[in-house]
Design an enzyme around this catalytic site. Structure first.
Site, short mmCIF file in Angstrom:
data_model
loop_
_atom_site.label_atom_id
_atom_site.label_comp_id
_atom_site.label_asym_id
_atom_site.label_seq_id
_atom_site.Cartn_x
_atom_site.Cartn_y
_atom_site.Cartn_z
N ASN A 7 7.95 5.67 11.14
CA ASN A 7 7.73 4.96 9.87
C ASN A 7 8.03 5.94 8.74
O ASN A 7 7.22 6.81 8.43
CB ASN A 7 6.27 4.48 9.82
CG ASN A 7 5.95 3.81 8.49
OD1 ASN A 7 6.85 3.56 7.68
ND2 ASN A 7 4.69 3.51 8.27
N LYS A 9 8.22 5.35 5.70
CA LYS A 9 7.49 4.95 4.48
C LYS A 9 8.44 4.99 3.28
O LYS A 9 9.63 4.67 3.43
CB LYS A 9 6.25 5.85 4.28
CG LYS A 9 5.36 5.87 5.54
CD LYS A 9 4.00 6.47 5.31
CE LYS A 9 3.21 6.46 6.62
NZ LYS A 9 1.84 6.92 6.50
N HIS A 94 0.24 -2.67 7.56
CA HIS A 94 -0.06 -1.23 7.47
C HIS A 94 -1.22 -1.01 6.50
O HIS A 94 -1.31 -1.69 5.48
CB HIS A 94 1.19 -0.46 7.01
CG HIS A 94 1.05 1.02 7.22
ND1 HIS A 94 0.29 1.80 6.38
CD2 HIS A 94 1.51 1.83 8.20
CE1 HIS A 94 0.31 3.05 6.82
NE2 HIS A 94 1.04 3.09 7.94
N GLU A 96 -1.70 1.10 4.31
CA GLU A 96 -1.29 1.41 2.93
C GLU A 96 -1.02 0.12 2.16
O GLU A 96 -1.31 0.02 0.96
CB GLU A 96 -0.06 2.34 2.95
CG GLU A 96 -0.47 3.76 3.36
CD GLU A 96 0.61 4.55 4.07
OE1 GLU A 96 1.78 4.14 4.05
OE2 GLU A 96 0.26 5.59 4.68
N GLU A 166 -4.25 2.54 14.14
CA GLU A 166 -4.09 3.63 13.17
C GLU A 166 -5.38 3.77 12.36
O GLU A 166 -5.53 3.08 11.33
CB GLU A 166 -2.94 3.33 12.21
CG GLU A 166 -1.58 3.27 12.85
CD GLU A 166 -0.47 3.65 11.86
OE1 GLU A 166 0.29 4.57 12.17
OE2 GLU A 166 -0.40 3.05 10.76
N GLY A 172 -2.01 10.67 7.58
CA GLY A 172 -1.59 11.65 6.58
C GLY A 172 -2.58 12.75 6.31
O GLY A 172 -2.46 13.49 5.35
N SER A 209 -1.47 10.97 12.04
CA SER A 209 -1.29 12.42 12.19
C SER A 209 -0.74 12.83 13.56
O SER A 209 -1.08 13.89 14.08
CB SER A 209 -2.60 13.17 11.89
OG SER A 209 -2.92 13.02 10.51
P1 13P Z 1 1.08 10.00 9.49
O1 13P Z 1 1.78 10.22 10.82
O2 13P Z 1 1.74 10.67 8.35
O3 13P Z 1 -0.39 10.28 9.61
O4 13P Z 1 1.21 8.43 9.19
C1 13P Z 1 0.88 7.53 10.19
C2 13P Z 1 1.32 6.19 9.76
O5 13P Z 1 0.81 5.65 8.80
C3 13P Z 1 2.41 5.56 10.52
O6 13P Z 1 2.52 4.22 10.19
#
Ligand code: 13P
Length: 255
Positions: A7, A9, A94, A96, A166, A172, A209
């Protein structure tokens, strides 16, 4: 088969996506066993990235979808439009988007139904916040999200469905959840959905992570069908190690 989903992002533009797609393809080179690999660039980069991964073992995913086929929905993109671009997978719900764009469980459900309708593989993200975990509500929160996301969903024989656990606090932060924590949640998700979907149509992935160091620990577990990788997927040296970990697990299974 193990699955790795990258991803990207909103971290890369069109040119960077093309370069990253090329570099990602190279991570598969020379491996005896390769995982299913899906890259999810930003929407604007899908078209150019497609040219790089066409006729390769890498699939294309989108980071979002709307739930109508067409109409007066300014700024939105339908599942059919994504399939026109060669997209096969789509991330839905997601955390976010839930946090910053007000995406609700009901919207996630509409998106899942729409994605299945047009033949896209939904990658549905669920996970608790740190407060919810500290309050002892982690499993309950995930259960509610899963129930809502798949309400009235039916799979045809060739359809597939991915759920990515997740935990929000692990995204993150560099603080992945423990493998035991992931296994407990994965087992609950699989158990919940066993009545609705057949086992080989469902994959349960871990995200939060994941990096080159910890990927193997998750991927070697039978209960973990794959990983959803954010930050480490745009750092090619890290990502190379995630792919290597998946190949290692697959090779061990193959021997
Ligand atoms: P990170 O791997 O940066 O923690 O993000 C995970 C994520 O949100 C994947 O969709």
């Amino acid at each position: 088969m193990k699955t790795i989903i990258a991803n990207w992002k909103m971290n890369v533009g069109v040119r960077e996506s093309v370069a990253l797609a090329r570099a990602t393809l190279l991570t598969l080179r020379g491996r005896k066993q390769i995982p299913e690999l899906v890259i999810c660039p930003p929407l604007v980069a899908l078209s150019e990235t497609r040219k790089v991964v066409a006729h390769s073992a890498v699939s294309l995913g989108a980071q979002n979808v709307f739930w109508k086929d067409a109409g007066a929905f300014t700024g939105e993109v339908s599942g059919r439009m994504l399939t026109e671009l060669g997209v096969s997978h789509v991330i839905i719900g997601h955390s976010e988007r839930r946090a910053h764009l007000g995406e609700t469980d009901a919207m996630v459900n509409l998106k899942v139904l729409h994605a299945l309708e047009v033949g896209l593989i939904p990658i549905v993200c669920v996970g608790e916040t740190r407060d919810q975990r500290n309050g002892g509500r982690a499993l309950e929160v995930v259960r509610e999200q899963v129930l809502a996301a798949f309400k009235s969903a039916r799979l045809r024989s060739n359809d597939r469905l991915y759920v990515a656990y997740e935990p929000v606090w692990a995204i993150g932060t560099g603080e992945a959840c423990t493998v035991d924590n992931a296994l407990e949640t994965h087992a609950m998700i699989r158990d919940m959905l066993a009545k609705q979907f057949s086992g080989d149509q469902l994959k349960v992935l871990y995200g939060g992570s994941v990096d080159g160091e910890n990927a193997y620990g998750f991927l070697r577990e039978r209960e973990v069908d794959g990983v959803l990788v954010g930050g480490a997927s745009v750092k090619i040296n890290q990502f190379k190690d995630v792919v290597a970990a998946a190949s290692e697990v697959l090779e061990a299974q193959h021997d």
